[in-house]
Design a protein around this motif. Structure first.
Motif, PDB file in Angstrom:
ATOM      1  N   SER A 127       3.474  -2.536  42.876  1.00 43.22           N
ATOM      2  CA  SER A 127       2.822  -1.344  43.012  1.00 43.22           C
ATOM      3  C   SER A 127       1.122  -1.940  42.270  1.00 43.22           C
ATOM      4  O   SER A 127       0.460  -1.157  42.842  1.00 43.22           O
ATOM      5  CB  SER A 127       3.212  -0.414  42.013  1.00 43.22           C
ATOM      6  N   THR A 128       1.103  -2.627  41.553  1.00 41.30           N
ATOM      7  CA  THR A 128      -0.166  -3.284  41.045  1.00 41.30           C
ATOM      8  C   THR A 128      -0.519  -4.427  41.543  1.00 41.30           C
ATOM      9  O   THR A 128      -1.818  -4.841  41.407  1.00 41.30           O
ATOM     10  CB  THR A 128      -0.183  -3.265  39.282  1.00 41.30           C
ATOM     11  N   LEU A 129       0.243  -5.336  42.150  1.00 38.19           N
ATOM     12  CA  LEU A 129      -0.216  -6.543  42.495  1.00 38.19           C
ATOM     13  C   LEU A 129      -0.696  -7.449  41.586  1.00 38.19           C
ATOM     14  O   LEU A 129      -1.657  -8.212  41.851  1.00 38.19           O
ATOM     15  CB  LEU A 129      -0.648  -6.587  43.779  1.00 38.19           C
ATOM     16  N   ASN A 130      -0.382  -7.115  40.454  1.00 40.87           N
ATOM     17  CA  ASN A 130      -0.902  -7.821  39.208  1.00 40.87           C
ATOM     18  C   ASN A 130       0.166  -8.092  37.893  1.00 40.87           C
ATOM     19  O   ASN A 130       0.700  -6.928  37.464  1.00 40.87           O
ATOM     20  CB  ASN A 130      -1.738  -7.089  38.791  1.00 40.87           C
ATOM     21  N   PHE A 131       0.551  -9.409  37.942  1.00 36.92           N
ATOM     22  CA  PHE A 131       1.809  -9.449  36.792  1.00 36.92           C
ATOM     23  C   PHE A 131       1.540  -9.098  35.431  1.00 36.92           C
ATOM     24  O   PHE A 131       2.137  -8.567  34.672  1.00 36.92           O
ATOM     25  CB  PHE A 131       2.216 -10.990  36.953  1.00 36.92           C
ATOM     26  N   ARG A 132       0.180  -9.459  34.950  1.00 36.92           N
ATOM     27  CA  ARG A 132      -0.341  -9.017  33.612  1.00 36.92           C
ATOM     28  C   ARG A 132      -0.298  -7.530  33.308  1.00 36.92           C
ATOM     29  O   ARG A 132       0.262  -7.214  32.320  1.00 36.92           O
ATOM     30  CB  ARG A 132      -1.505  -9.574  33.352  1.00 36.92           C
ATOM     31  N   ARG A 133      -0.738  -6.674  34.478  1.00 36.90           N
ATOM     32  CA  ARG A 133      -0.894  -5.356  34.209  1.00 36.90           C
ATOM     33  C   ARG A 133       0.574  -4.814  34.172  1.00 36.90           C
ATOM     34  O   ARG A 133       1.008  -3.756  33.470  1.00 36.90           O
ATOM     35  CB  ARG A 133      -1.737  -4.850  35.222  1.00 36.90           C
ATOM     36  N   ALA A 134       1.562  -5.390  35.164  1.00 35.23           N
ATOM     37  CA  ALA A 134       2.857  -4.835  34.902  1.00 35.23           C
ATOM     38  C   ALA A 134       3.520  -5.232  33.696  1.00 35.23           C
ATOM     39  O   ALA A 134       4.508  -4.319  33.316  1.00 35.23           O
ATOM     40  CB  ALA A 134       3.703  -5.415  36.370  1.00 35.23           C
ATOM     41  N   ALA A 135       3.478  -6.316  33.269  1.00 36.78           N
ATOM     42  CA  ALA A 135       3.798  -6.534  31.920  1.00 36.78           C
ATOM     43  C   ALA A 135       3.861  -5.720  30.907  1.00 36.78           C
ATOM     44  O   ALA A 135       4.258  -5.493  30.023  1.00 36.78           O
ATOM     45  CB  ALA A 135       3.718  -7.999  31.837  1.00 36.78           C
ATOM     46  N   GLU A 136       2.109  -5.165  30.749  1.00 33.46           N
ATOM     47  CA  GLU A 136       1.719  -4.373  29.834  1.00 33.46           C
ATOM     48  C   GLU A 136       2.529  -3.208  29.840  1.00 33.46           C
ATOM     49  O   GLU A 136       2.984  -2.487  29.038  1.00 33.46           O
ATOM     50  CB  GLU A 136       0.319  -4.243  29.821  1.00 33.46           C
ATOM     51  N   VAL A 137       2.708  -2.521  31.386  1.00 30.58           N
ATOM     52  CA  VAL A 137       3.325  -1.241  31.567  1.00 30.58           C
ATOM     53  C   VAL A 137       4.684  -1.289  31.351  1.00 30.58           C
ATOM     54  O   VAL A 137       5.385  -0.531  30.475  1.00 30.58           O
ATOM     55  CB  VAL A 137       3.024  -0.938  32.806  1.00 30.58           C
ATOM     56  N   SER A 138       5.082  -2.288  31.210  1.00 35.57           N
ATOM     57  CA  SER A 138       6.718  -2.630  31.164  1.00 35.57           C
ATOM     58  C   SER A 138       7.244  -2.820  29.695  1.00 35.57           C
ATOM     59  O   SER A 138       8.415  -2.808  29.383  1.00 35.57           O
ATOM     60  CB  SER A 138       7.594  -3.521  31.973  1.00 35.57           C
ATOM     61  N   GLY A 139       6.176  -3.363  29.219  1.00 38.80           N
ATOM     62  CA  GLY A 139       6.399  -3.519  27.458  1.00 38.80           C
ATOM     63  C   GLY A 139       7.090  -5.107  27.311  1.00 38.80           C
ATOM     64  O   GLY A 139       7.800  -5.262  26.179  1.00 38.80           O
ATOM     65  N   ILE A 140       6.581  -5.924  28.483  1.00 44.46           N
ATOM     66  CA  ILE A 140       7.428  -7.155  28.107  1.00 44.46           C
ATOM     67  C   ILE A 140       6.619  -8.362  28.213  1.00 44.46           C
ATOM     68  O   ILE A 140       5.616  -7.814  29.042  1.00 44.46           O
ATOM     69  CB  ILE A 140       8.706  -7.324  29.036  1.00 44.46           C
ATOM     70  N   PRO A 141       6.782  -9.450  27.796  1.00 48.19           N
ATOM     71  CA  PRO A 141       5.886 -10.496  27.889  1.00 48.19           C
ATOM     72  C   PRO A 141       5.624 -10.899  29.603  1.00 48.19           C
ATOM     73  O   PRO A 141       6.571 -10.784  30.152  1.00 48.19           O
ATOM     74  CB  PRO A 141       6.508 -11.658  27.062  1.00 48.19           C
ATOM     75  N   ASN A 142       4.386 -11.395  29.753  1.00 49.60           N
ATOM     76  CA  ASN A 142       4.272 -11.765  30.844  1.00 49.60           C
ATOM     77  C   ASN A 142       5.148 -12.924  31.594  1.00 49.60           C
ATOM     78  O   ASN A 142       5.562 -12.722  32.644  1.00 49.60           O
ATOM     79  CB  ASN A 142       2.823 -12.244  31.267  1.00 49.60           C
ATOM     80  N   SER A 143       5.566 -13.645  30.775  1.00 52.59           N
ATOM     81  CA  SER A 143       6.355 -14.872  31.217  1.00 52.59           C
ATOM     82  C   SER A 143       7.747 -14.303  31.421  1.00 52.59           C
ATOM     83  O   SER A 143       8.431 -15.019  32.379  1.00 52.59           O
ATOM     84  CB  SER A 143       6.402 -16.118  29.931  1.00 52.59           C
TER      85      SER A 143
END
Length: 290
Positions: A15-31
């Motif tokens: 939906s965001t085509l952005n791992f960092r933003r998706a990680a923030e929304v999901s509340g888990i580390p980017n890695s």
């Protein structure tokens, strides 16, 4: 469940085509997010995304997967929200087996209050004396009085009811009031078949009396009614005698002495209960123990 969680993470990235933003929304580390998406691709056997340092793009398979999975994840989310609403305001049919006299005399006002508190619940009550089979019959719960035999069913203690002796004013006028439990042997005592002996307690003192009477009845309501007709002394939970006591049809006998307290149990087939049944048990615990 893990696959559904990974699908939800994929939807967030897609939906965001952005791992960092998706990680923030999901509340888990980017890695962690990157590793979960890679594991999902491996599980499926197809590349879902093209990833570079600058951007993320969906592959053809990824676009198809996104369109299908988005509906699935949305449906799952709605289901969880609806279940949450059900917990907050339970609904459905509550099927319960209840003790005839205790339910009619004492529980009826509680059931009225419970029904007002939870307007989404409808009720089917079985008040026959038989013991319903919670495994093979469509009952959510059974309320039972007295000690329960061991079984595979789940018994939750709701309360212990105080038990006392009662007789009508007319009976006591005709036969006199017993002054000690030993006097009961000279009185008509109404009870269940083979009740035979009554055990009474006063503080640390306990006595057991052999009682007799002309009426042996297997219905609490019936021997309670016989007692109001001046036919003998009965031993009942206070809650069951309360109506006749308040109306003056019965009065306490040997008020310092009590019988064994009567336990009241909620019986269910399983510990995993729908909200309607759980709220019913909690409501009865609250009101019976008070």
């Amino acid at each position: 469940m893990e696959l559904l969680n990974d699908m939800a993470l994929f939807i967030e990235v897609a939906s965001t085509l952005n791992f960092r933003r998706a990680a923030e929304v999901s509340g888990i580390p980017n890695s962690t997010l990157s590793r979960r998406i890679a594991a999902l691709e491996k599980h499926i056997g197809l590349r879902l995304m093209h990833r570079t340092t600058r951007k993320v793009e969906l592959t053809e398979a990824g676009q198809l997967y996104y369109e299908r999975c988005r509906r699935i994840v949305d449906e799952a989310r709605i289901a969880h929200e609806q279940l949450g609403e059900m917990l907050a305001q339970p609904n459905g049919v509550l099927r319960a087996s209840l003790p005839v006299d205790f339910a009619t005399i004492y529980m009826a006002p509680l059931l009225a209050e419970f029904s007002r508190r939870y307007p989404g619940i409808t009720f089917e009550f079985d008040l026959t004396p038989r013991r319903v089979d919670l495994v093979t019959e469509p009952f959510d719960i059974a309320i039972r009085m007295g000690e329960q035999s061991d079984s595979n069913l789940i018994a939750r203690l709701l309360a212990r009811l105080s038990v006392q002796l009662y007789a009508s004013p007319g009976y006591l006028t005709q036969h006199g009031a017993p002054e000690h439990p030993s006097d009961l042997v000279r009185h008509e005592c109404l009870g269940f078949p083979k009740s035979g002996r009554w055990t009474l307690h006063r503080e640390a003192e306990t006595t057991e009396i052999e009682v007799t009477g002309r009426f042996l009845v297997n219905s609490v309501g019936m021997f309670r009614r016989l007692a109001t007709l001046d036919l003998g002394i009965i031993m009942l939970p206070e809650e069951v005698a309360a109506e006749d006591l308040a109306a003056g049809r019965l009065q306490r006998v040997l008020p310092e002495w009590r019988g064994h307290s009567t336990p009241v149990y909620a019986i269910t087939e399983t510990r995993l209960l729908p909200a309607k049944t759980q709220r019913f048990i909690e409501f009865l615990q609250e009101h019976l123990r008070s």
